[in-house]
Design a protein around this motif. Structure first.
Motif, PDB file in Angstrom:
ATOM      1  N   UNK A 102      -0.301   5.021  15.199  1.00  0.00           N
ATOM      2  CA  UNK A 102      -1.253   5.796  16.026  1.00  0.00           C
ATOM      3  C   UNK A 102      -1.506   7.165  15.413  1.00  0.00           C
ATOM      4  N   UNK A 103      -0.471   7.741  14.817  1.00  0.00           N
ATOM      5  CA  UNK A 103      -0.605   9.049  14.182  1.00  0.00           C
ATOM      6  C   UNK A 103      -1.237   8.969  12.796  1.00  0.00           C
ATOM      7  N   UNK A 104      -1.421   7.755  12.277  1.00  0.00           N
ATOM      8  CA  UNK A 104      -2.020   7.609  10.957  1.00  0.00           C
ATOM      9  C   UNK A 104      -1.039   7.751   9.815  1.00  0.00           C
ATOM     10  N   UNK A 105       0.259   7.599  10.096  1.00  0.00           N
ATOM     11  CA  UNK A 105       1.262   7.707   9.036  1.00  0.00           C
ATOM     12  C   UNK A 105       2.225   6.515   9.103  1.00  0.00           C
ATOM     13  N   UNK A 107       3.488   2.420   8.189  1.00  0.00           N
ATOM     14  CA  UNK A 107       4.029   1.876   6.939  1.00  0.00           C
ATOM     15  C   UNK A 107       2.936   1.625   5.902  1.00  0.00           C
ATOM     16  N   UNK A 108       1.784   1.146   6.338  1.00  0.00           N
ATOM     17  CA  UNK A 108       0.699   0.901   5.381  1.00  0.00           C
ATOM     18  C   UNK A 108       0.291   2.196   4.682  1.00  0.00           C
ATOM     19  N   UNK A 109       0.200   3.273   5.443  1.00  0.00           N
ATOM     20  CA  UNK A 109      -0.158   4.572   4.852  1.00  0.00           C
ATOM     21  C   UNK A 109       0.953   5.072   3.932  1.00  0.00           C
ATOM     22  N   UNK A 110       2.206   4.875   4.337  1.00  0.00           N
ATOM     23  CA  UNK A 110       3.324   5.279   3.479  1.00  0.00           C
ATOM     24  C   UNK A 110       3.278   4.543   2.143  1.00  0.00           C
ATOM     25  N   UNK A 111       2.986   3.244   2.190  1.00  0.00           N
ATOM     26  CA  UNK A 111       2.978   2.451   0.949  1.00  0.00           C
ATOM     27  C   UNK A 111       1.855   2.867   0.005  1.00  0.00           C
ATOM     28  N   UNK A 112       0.776   3.410   0.565  1.00  0.00           N
ATOM     29  CA  UNK A 112      -0.275   3.920  -0.312  1.00  0.00           C
ATOM     30  C   UNK A 112       0.244   5.049  -1.191  1.00  0.00           C
ATOM     31  N   UNK A 113       1.173   5.818  -0.647  1.00  0.00           N
ATOM     32  CA  UNK A 113       1.716   6.967  -1.376  1.00  0.00           C
ATOM     33  C   UNK A 113       2.980   6.608  -2.161  1.00  0.00           C
ATOM     34  N   UNK A 114       3.740   5.631  -1.647  1.00  0.00           N
ATOM     35  CA  UNK A 114       4.985   5.205  -2.312  1.00  0.00           C
ATOM     36  C   UNK A 114       5.139   3.695  -2.076  1.00  0.00           C
ATOM     37  N   UNK A 115       4.622   2.878  -3.008  1.00  0.00           N
ATOM     38  CA  UNK A 115       4.562   1.434  -2.779  1.00  0.00           C
ATOM     39  C   UNK A 115       5.890   0.763  -2.460  1.00  0.00           C
ATOM     40  N   UNK A 116       7.000   1.307  -2.943  1.00  0.00           N
ATOM     41  CA  UNK A 116       8.298   0.653  -2.717  1.00  0.00           C
ATOM     42  C   UNK A 116       9.143   1.362  -1.653  1.00  0.00           C
TER      43      UNK A 116
END
Length: 396
Positions: A102-105, A107-116
């Motif tokens: 909901x906040x936009x952060x 797991x999908x958003x995290x993986x964009x920045x750090x895939x693993x």
């Protein structure tokens, strides 16, 4: 070199279960950065008991962690968080299911920045199912797990644990799950993943006896103060000098040891008590024999006899007994750490014990935002001017 040296964990959780998991990793060398709201921080900082107005529990729960302040609800706060994700291995969170998305952060958003990146969720009822959005707290989750139903006396209300047992068990599962995910990523397949931990399932995992008995025999286990019919003799007994002790004979060998200690080897041939099934069936009469024998001995006399015979008996310890016990002292189970306000404070030591890479308590729970300069200034390389701007805006 510490066991988890080089592993960086972002702890964005509060109170008990998830912070406990992050703390276990910190005990063994992981760099744990605890992200807290600028105003007040983790509510655990204010939970009792207190001494001189100082809340005591955070000293242990926050030990070995670095505290930074960050409002994840602001746009700048979200971006700073994702920059920290880029430089981290693990995120541990316990917001209500779906909050990070909901906040936009999420797991999908995290993986964009750090895939693993590895993300460990801790909630009351998990990330799926009809109850996934219900707020989760330890005591209700314990009731939901089935544990409360079987705890206590049959003629009295069910008893909940007198401390947050379910939270701490969930914390253990979270730490274990996170470590398995790290192994899978770093030693096997190079991929991050999500870990879904609920409060109730850790306790329910202990309930295999209840599951099997209900499934095959239709038995609903009820409350009783003894061992729920799985072994005999066993239970809580009072000595002559009115000390409470716990005895268990869960194998035929320990039953033999007990008869030797009691000088009642004749019981081994008694058809009422030959097998474990016999002893469970005739538990009431056997319990009377054992209770009378224990009640005829002072505790120290009893302890000497049962220890020599190999019978598992222990005094029901209070915390005062624990502090006085030499075994706890030799094992470093209680450690005293310097504290900026209290002078010093004692807390549980580190477990398990490793021969080559032991854990270490480096500091007690830090002050709120104590490591802002170190983390933001050194890790993210923010200059003083930008840090001042973030603080003025309430982002940190």
């Amino acid at each position: 070199m510490k066991l988890l040296e080089g592993v960086r964990v972002l702890d964005i959780s509060t109170v008990i279960a998830a912070p406990f998991a992050a703390g276990l990793m910190a005990d063994f060398g992981a760099e744990v950065i605890k992200i807290e709201m600028p105003e007040g921080g983790d509510p655990f900082r204010r939970l009792g008991p207190y001494h001189g107005g100082q809340a005591l529990r955070f000293a242990c729960m926050g030990r070995n962690k670095k505290s930074v302040t960050l409002d994840l609800r602001t746009e700048k706060g979200k971006e700073i968080f994702l920059q920290l994700v880029e430089k981290s291995d693990v995120v541990i969170e316990n917001f209500r299911t779906g909050t990070l998305d909901k906040w936009g952060i999420g797991y999908a958003k995290m993986k964009e920045r750090k895939p693993d990146i590895i993300l460990s969720h801790v909630t009351g009822y998990g990330q799926t199912g009809p109850y996934k959005n219900i707020p989760g707290f330890g005591t209700p989750a314990t009731a939901f797990s089935g544990m409360t139903y079987i705890t206590g006396y049959p003629d009295r209300p069910p008893v909940s644990p007198s401390f947050s047992l379910t939270d701490y068990i969930a914390g253990l599962y979270t730490a274990m799950g996170t470590m398995m995910a790290l192994y899978h990523r770093d030693a096997l397949h190079g991929k991050g993943q999500e870990i879904d931990v609920s409060l109730y399932e850790g306790v329910f995992r202990f309930m295999e006896i209840l599951c099997a008995d209900y499934d095959k025999n239709g038995i609903i286990r009820e409350r009783r103060p003894k061992l729920n019919g799985t072994s005999s003799p066993g239970g809580t007994y009072k000595t002559k000098d009115e000390k409470w002790v716990v005895l268990v004979c869960s194998t035929d060998r320990t039953w033999e040891y007990l008869t030797t200690a009691m000088h009642r080897e004749d019981l081994l041939a008694d058809p009422l008590y030959v097998t474990m099934r016999d002893r469970v069936k005739n538990d009431s009469s056997l319990d009377k024999i054992v209770s009378d024998w224990i009640g005829s001995k002072d505790y120290l006399e009893l302890k000497a006899i049962v220890d020599a015979a190999g019978v598992p008996v222990n005094l029901v310890y209070s915390i005062e007994d624990i502090f006085a016990d030499p075994h706890y002292q030799v094992r470093n189970d209680i450690v005293e750490m310097p504290h900026p306000v209290l002078g010093s404070i004692k807390m549980p030591g580190i477990t398990p014990v490793f021969s080559e890479t032991p854990g270490e308590i480096k500091w007690v729970g830090p002050e709120l935002g104590e490591h802002n300069q170190e983390v933001y200034g050194k890790l993210l390389e923010y200059n003083e001017s930008y840090l001042g701007e973030l603080k003025k805006e309430g982002v940190i």
